[in-house]
Write an enzyme that holds these catalytic residues in place. Structure first.
Site, PDB file in Angstrom:
ATOM      1  N   SER A 133       0.937  -1.136  -0.102  1.00  0.00           N
ATOM      2  CA  SER A 133      -0.096   0.138   0.157  1.00  0.00           C
ATOM      3  C   SER A 133       0.877   1.157  -0.026  1.00  0.00           C
ATOM      4  O   SER A 133       1.456   1.600  -1.068  1.00  0.00           O
ATOM      5  CB  SER A 133      -1.018   0.026   1.344  1.00  0.00           C
ATOM      6  OG  SER A 133      -2.045   0.759   1.172  1.00  0.00           O
ATOM      7  N   GLU A 229      -1.981  14.012  12.925  1.00  0.00           N
ATOM      8  CA  GLU A 229      -1.860  15.523  12.391  1.00  0.00           C
ATOM      9  C   GLU A 229      -1.229  15.702  10.903  1.00  0.00           C
ATOM     10  O   GLU A 229      -1.593  16.288   9.962  1.00  0.00           O
ATOM     11  CB  GLU A 229      -1.443  16.737  13.176  1.00  0.00           C
ATOM     12  CG  GLU A 229      -1.252  18.121  12.765  1.00  0.00           C
ATOM     13  CD  GLU A 229      -0.756  19.104  13.546  1.00  0.00           C
ATOM     14  OE1 GLU A 229      -0.593  20.366  13.364  1.00  0.00           O
ATOM     15  OE2 GLU A 229      -0.169  18.747  14.962  1.00  0.00           O
ATOM     16  N   HIS A 288      -7.233  -6.199   0.649  1.00  0.00           N
ATOM     17  CA  HIS A 288      -6.166  -5.331   0.701  1.00  0.00           C
ATOM     18  C   HIS A 288      -5.043  -5.862   1.530  1.00  0.00           C
ATOM     19  O   HIS A 288      -3.934  -5.559   1.198  1.00  0.00           O
ATOM     20  CB  HIS A 288      -6.719  -3.894   1.129  1.00  0.00           C
ATOM     21  CG  HIS A 288      -5.659  -2.860   0.872  1.00  0.00           C
ATOM     22  ND1 HIS A 288      -4.878  -2.491  -0.356  1.00  0.00           N
ATOM     23  CD2 HIS A 288      -5.148  -1.911   1.572  1.00  0.00           C
ATOM     24  CE1 HIS A 288      -3.762  -1.632  -0.081  1.00  0.00           C
ATOM     25  NE2 HIS A 288      -4.139  -0.966   1.197  1.00  0.00           N
TER      26      HIS A 288
END
Length: 308
Positions: A133, A229, A288
């Protein structure tokens, strides 16, 4: 049935920032604070990693995990590959993941730079690079920009294409950011509380369990070890892939899950353009997270590729 329902083997031939380091910084998460080391820099950072030593002299295998993953995702795979191939295996924490330092920068070029620094520090001149990924995109970037470092390339359930429309990661981030957990409670209780709060936005239990691997305890407080963040700020870039005019001509395997949408036939032309010596295979009944769904098939595919 479409080609996604069975195993397919298809040969396809032919803003910079100043450098400052902070010993620690308070990162807010789950309503509490977690002390982490943060690097505010576009320069490479020192990644954490685990080594599984093999007795053979063959090129080492290096595993790169996906978004919200960590080096531990591949520990059982690594141990099996050491036993079956004799090769040294490294599993690596990406920046802003696992126990690697946090950084405000998070591009594939930056993550490829981190990997190059690590390989240099370990005196690894060439490796077999295996990325899942997000880690697959870092692996592709490394192969396209530093081909001498990559003897062979394995890209697990991702392609060099836009993937934003195929993901729910923004929703996952929101759920993680909104979560609050009481302090000084048993870890098992904290995990139950966390899963209950995630359930509204993260419907799949397997995904909730995966995200919860990032819940850590420090001095009685619980928080996320990933840098939410930075991930949130750069999510659109993480879901895309840089534009390259270069090619990687080494042996390459794209290994997809037959139940996953991340490598489709629409992606084949771009795969062929950038990786002219690539094969594409799909593992049946795998999502996945192929290495978790079908570990034995995953390992067999890696070994067959190494021997080809």
């Amino acid at each position: 049935m479409s080609f996604l329902s069975r195993v397919i083997r298809r040969g396809l031939q032919s803003g910079r920032l100043s450098c400052r380091s902070f010993p620690s910084q308070q990162q807010r998460g789950c309503g509490v604070t977690l002390t982490v080391r943060t690097v505010c820099s576009s320069s490479p950072i020192n990644l954490t990693y685990d080594v599984f030593d093999g007795k053979g002299e063959s090129t080492p295998l290096v595993f790169l995990h996906g978004l919200f993953g960590s080096k531990s995702n591949f520990h059982s795979i690594a141990k099996s590959l050491v036993q079956r191939t004799g090769r040294k295996v490294l599993t690596v924490d990406a920046r802003n993941h696992g126990t690697s330092p946090h950084s405000t920068a998070m591009s594939y070029e930056a993550m490829a730079g981190d990997l190059k620094l690590l390989l240099t520090q370990l005196r690894i001149e060439k490796c077999v690079l295996i990325g899942h990924s997000m880690g697959g995109k870092t692996a592709m970037t490394t192969a396209l920009t530093q081909p001498a470092l990559v003897e062979r390339l394995v890209v697990v359930d991702i392609s060099p294409a836009q993937t934003t429309t195929r993901t729910n990661f923004r929703r996952y981030i929101q759920a993680m950011q909104e979560m609050k957990i009481s302090s000084d409670i048993p870890r098992s209780t904290a995990r139950r509380m966390a899963e209950d709060q995630l359930r509204n936005l993260v419907k799949e239990r397997s995904v909730r369990q995966f995200l919860l691997t990032n819940l850590v305890e420090q001095n009685g407080h619980y928080a996320w070890r990933v840098n939410l963040e930075a991930i949130s700020a750069h999510l659109e870039n993480i879901m895309t892939f840089p534009q390259f005019d270069t090619v990687y001509e080494g042996p390459t395997l794209f290994l997809g899950g037959a139940s996953s949408p991340y490598i489709s036939s629409d992606d084949f032309p771009e795969i062929q353009r950038l990786f002219p010596c690539a094969d594409i295979q799909y593992i049946p009944d795998a999502s996945h997270w192929i290495h978790a769904d079908k570990p034995l098939d995953f390992i067999s595919s890696i070994i067959s590729f190494l021997q080809s």
